[in-house]
Scaffold this motif. Structure first.
Motif, PDB file in Angstrom:
ATOM      1  N   UNK A   1       1.539  14.649  -4.542  1.00 58.52           N
ATOM      2  CA  UNK A   1       2.026  13.512  -4.601  1.00 58.52           C
ATOM      3  C   UNK A   1       1.373  12.347  -4.121  1.00 58.52           C
ATOM      4  N   UNK A   2       0.396  12.777  -2.797  1.00 57.19           N
ATOM      5  CA  UNK A   2      -0.373  11.676  -2.404  1.00 57.19           C
ATOM      6  C   UNK A   2      -1.706  11.471  -3.387  1.00 57.19           C
ATOM      7  N   UNK A   3      -2.161  12.250  -4.192  1.00 57.25           N
ATOM      8  CA  UNK A   3      -2.815  11.998  -5.209  1.00 57.25           C
ATOM      9  C   UNK A   3      -2.195  11.113  -6.228  1.00 57.25           C
ATOM     10  N   UNK A   4      -1.299  11.292  -6.637  1.00 51.12           N
ATOM     11  CA  UNK A   4      -0.306  10.722  -7.684  1.00 51.12           C
ATOM     12  C   UNK A   4      -0.211   9.186  -7.233  1.00 51.12           C
TER      13      UNK A   4
ATOM     14  N   UNK B   1       0.905  -1.249  -0.050  1.00 54.73           N
ATOM     15  CA  UNK B   1      -0.062  -0.030   0.104  1.00 54.73           C
ATOM     16  C   UNK B   1       0.813   1.285   0.039  1.00 54.73           C
ATOM     17  N   UNK B   2       1.401   1.464  -1.306  1.00 54.23           N
ATOM     18  CA  UNK B   2       2.207   2.614  -1.247  1.00 54.23           C
ATOM     19  C   UNK B   2       1.538   4.147  -0.995  1.00 54.23           C
ATOM     20  N   UNK B   3       0.174   4.258  -1.271  1.00 58.13           N
ATOM     21  CA  UNK B   3      -0.298   5.413  -0.697  1.00 58.13           C
ATOM     22  C   UNK B   3      -0.607   5.527   0.520  1.00 58.13           C
TER      23      UNK B   3
ATOM     24  N   UNK C   1       2.786   6.162   2.284  1.00 52.10           N
ATOM     25  CA  UNK C   1       3.062   7.771   2.236  1.00 52.10           C
ATOM     26  C   UNK C   1       2.269   8.631   3.090  1.00 52.10           C
ATOM     27  N   UNK C   2       0.893   8.092   3.120  1.00 48.83           N
ATOM     28  CA  UNK C   2       0.131   9.138   4.266  1.00 48.83           C
ATOM     29  C   UNK C   2       0.444   8.840   5.806  1.00 48.83           C
ATOM     30  N   UNK C   3       0.919   7.627   5.919  1.00 50.80           N
ATOM     31  CA  UNK C   3       1.495   7.442   7.319  1.00 50.80           C
ATOM     32  C   UNK C   3       2.698   8.148   7.467  1.00 50.80           C
ATOM     33  N   UNK C   4       3.735   8.191   6.433  1.00 54.02           N
ATOM     34  CA  UNK C   4       4.829   8.859   6.366  1.00 54.02           C
ATOM     35  C   UNK C   4       4.834  10.359   6.865  1.00 54.02           C
TER      36      UNK C   4
ATOM     37  N   UNK D   1      -0.124  -1.492  -8.104  1.00 57.22           N
ATOM     38  CA  UNK D   1       0.533  -2.233  -6.846  1.00 57.22           C
ATOM     39  C   UNK D   1      -0.476  -3.257  -6.514  1.00 57.22           C
ATOM     40  N   UNK D   2      -1.892  -3.069  -6.566  1.00 60.67           N
ATOM     41  CA  UNK D   2      -3.014  -4.122  -6.060  1.00 60.67           C
ATOM     42  C   UNK D   2      -2.754  -5.145  -7.041  1.00 60.67           C
ATOM     43  N   UNK D   3      -2.243  -5.336  -8.422  1.00 57.96           N
ATOM     44  CA  UNK D   3      -1.827  -6.470  -9.046  1.00 57.96           C
ATOM     45  C   UNK D   3      -0.847  -7.270  -9.071  1.00 57.96           C
TER      46      UNK D   3
END
Length: 327
Positions: free
Chosen positions: A176-179, A144-146, A149-152, A187-189
């Motif tokens: 960046x978060x929206x991207x 879960x890269x998004x 990033x939010x946690x970061x 990533x989910x694939x």
């Protein structure tokens, strides 16, 4: 206090032939080379309390036990307590020969060798991803890269609110978060995950001869997306001395060589899918690292003028490049 064999659990006493020298130090560890007879080991001594380290030492130590021979050091001794002759937690690993090359000395043949070595590293696959010491059934099903990033960002807000309020940071963080949220579907694939180094910047890649590469400093190793290791080498947004400038064609070549050497190319994804994930990891790493550099400029009064210039230049360059990309 310089480490000696007996002091670091190697089972021998200091001798006249023992040699100790400092290899270097970062924010978390100082690395000492200990030579005793024909044995050469590296003693990584924590520079801060273990509870303040970015990752537990046992994560790195466990990760090294999974690394195939010839790719990185062997894990030898782990001491997480400060109650020892060195007075600090430490880890002993085997010595890895080689030198760090600046970006201008990387050849196409070396880039190909690096891609093939990463394919060897990623050969063992896992159904779930996450920290190495987390039981498999408790690991995540997706990268879960998004979310990461939010946690970061949340960590930076809680620990360095001044950095998050600097000009350009909140606006760029939203973009960046929206991207990354848009890239998440790729990533989910992902069908499987690999042991990754997690921080394969140029200073962590040692080169011996023309094309032999090995990796050091496995502090951020985990079970994750192979594209992360591919992306951290370099790309379109680069800062010397950490990244290798790569055109889109060169990045594609890197991925194609990697997939050709991989035992799991179908599970890793198509060239286009890996390109998307590499781009996402590049943006992710460059932005979060720029926050780190901003914090050093504010918090570290002991920086040399050269270090201050380096971090200030890196912040300006990455901020400008990301701003132009998301305009």
């Amino acid at each position: 206090m310089s480490p000696a064999p007996a002091a670091v659990g190697l089972g021998s006493s200091p001798g006249d032939g023992d040699e100790v020298r400092l290899l270097g130090h970062g924010e978390s560890f100082a690395a000492w080379l200990l030579e005793t007879g024909e044995q050469r080991v590296v003693v990584r001594i924590a520079q801060r309390p273990v509870e303040e380290l970015p990752r537990p030492m046992r994560e790195e130590f466990h990760g090294l036990s999974l690394v195939p021979t010839g790719i990185g050091p062997q894990a030898l001794v782990l001491e997480e307590s400060a109650d020892n002759p060195l007075g600090a937690p430490y880890m002993v690993v085997s010595f890895v020969p080689g030198r760090v090359l600046p970006p201008g000395q990387w050849t196409p043949a070396l880039v190909r060798a690096h891609a093939q070595q990463m394919a060897r590293l990623h050969a063992q696959r896992f159904d779930r991803c996450g920290e190495l010491t987390t039981p498999e059934e408790e690991r995540r099903e997706t990268v879960d890269i998004a979310g990461q990033f939010a946690a970061g960002l949340e960590w930076w807000v809680d620990n360095h609110p001044g950095v998050m309020n600097e000009p350009d940071v909140p606006r760029l963080a939203r973009k960046v978060g929206a991207y990354l949220q848009e890239a998440q579907k790729t990533f989910n694939r992902l069908e499987s995950f690999a042991l990754i180094h997690g921080d394969l910047l140029l200073p962590n890649i040692l080169v011996e001869g023309d094309t032999t590469v090995r990796y050091i400093d496995w502090e951020w190793s985990e079970i994750g997306d192979p594209a992360q290791d591919l992306a951290y080498l370099g790309g379109r947004i680069t800062v010397d001395p950490w990244h290798l400038p790569l055109t889109r064609a060169q990045t594609r070549d890197l991925i194609e060589v990697y997939l050709a050497a991989s035992e799991h190319p179908a599970a890793t994804g198509t060239v286009e899918e890996v390109m998307i994930r590499c781009d996402a990891w590049e943006v992710y790493e460059r932005f979060l690292t720029s926050l780190h550099h901003r914090s050093l400029l504010v918090d570290r009064g002991d920086l040399t003028g050269q270090e201050r210039d380096l971090y200030a230049s890196a912040v300006a360059h990455v901020t400008g490049e990301l701003g132009a990309r998301f305009e």
